[in-house]
Design a protein around this motif. Structure first.
Motif, PDB file in Angstrom:
ATOM      1  N   ASP A   1       0.430   5.426   1.385  1.00  0.00           N
ATOM      2  CA  ASP A   1      -0.433   6.415   2.023  1.00  0.00           C
ATOM      3  C   ASP A   1      -0.900   7.440   0.999  1.00  0.00           C
ATOM      4  O   ASP A   1      -0.175   7.776   0.056  1.00  0.00           O
TER       5      ASP A   1
ATOM      6  N   VAL B   1       0.846  -1.191   0.000  1.00  0.00           N
ATOM      7  CA  VAL B   1       0.000   0.000   0.000  1.00  0.00           C
ATOM      8  C   VAL B   1       0.885   1.246   0.000  1.00  0.00           C
ATOM      9  O   VAL B   1       2.083   1.177   0.256  1.00  0.00           O
TER      10      VAL B   1
ATOM     11  N   TYR C   1      -8.612   3.009  -3.657  1.00  0.00           N
ATOM     12  CA  TYR C   1      -8.279   3.909  -2.557  1.00  0.00           C
ATOM     13  C   TYR C   1      -9.175   3.657  -1.353  1.00  0.00           C
ATOM     14  O   TYR C   1     -10.387   3.504  -1.511  1.00  0.00           O
TER      15      TYR C   1
ATOM     16  N   TRP D   1      -5.146   5.220   2.256  1.00  0.00           N
ATOM     17  CA  TRP D   1      -4.088   4.552   1.506  1.00  0.00           C
ATOM     18  C   TRP D   1      -4.619   4.046   0.181  1.00  0.00           C
ATOM     19  O   TRP D   1      -5.820   3.949  -0.039  1.00  0.00           O
TER      20      TRP D   1
END
Length: 106
Positions: free
Chosen positions: A65, A63, A94, A77
């Motif tokens: 941020d 992932v 997202y 994230w």
């Protein structure tokens, strides 16, 4: 009606920058660090941080941020990679935390 009031938007709760459209919500049943979160097909006016592997509730994922492009608040994230086949649908999507956004034009 949308022509009169505009599209239903989600905005950064810190600076009111537009970050997502209601039409892009896939699920409202996700969990973030600060509580409930929504899964979106796309986000706008955000920047993406570096990729990292994280062990989440549904297993290991890569992932990154997601930050508001105006105030740089962490909003959630982006799923870059899912290692389990059942989680592949999340790739490229997202997660924005409900505590980090507000609704506009609802």
């Amino acid at each position: 009606m949308e022509e009169v009031i505009g599209p239903r938007l989600y905005c950064c709760s810190n600076c009111r920058n537009h970050v997502a459209l209601h039409d892009d919500v896939i699920s409202k049943a996700f969990q973030g660090k600060s509580g409930r979160a929504f899964l979106f097909t796309r986000a706008m006016n955000v920047t993406i941080g570096p990729k990292e592997d994280r062990e989440l509730m549904t297993g290991l994922h890569t992932v990154a941020d997601v930050y508001c492009s105006d105030c740089h608040e962490v909003l959630g994230w982006k799923y870059q990679r899912a290692y389990e086949e059942s989680q592949k649908y999340k790739e490229g999507k997202y997660v924005l935390e409900k505590a980090k956004f507000v609704r506009e034009n609802f």
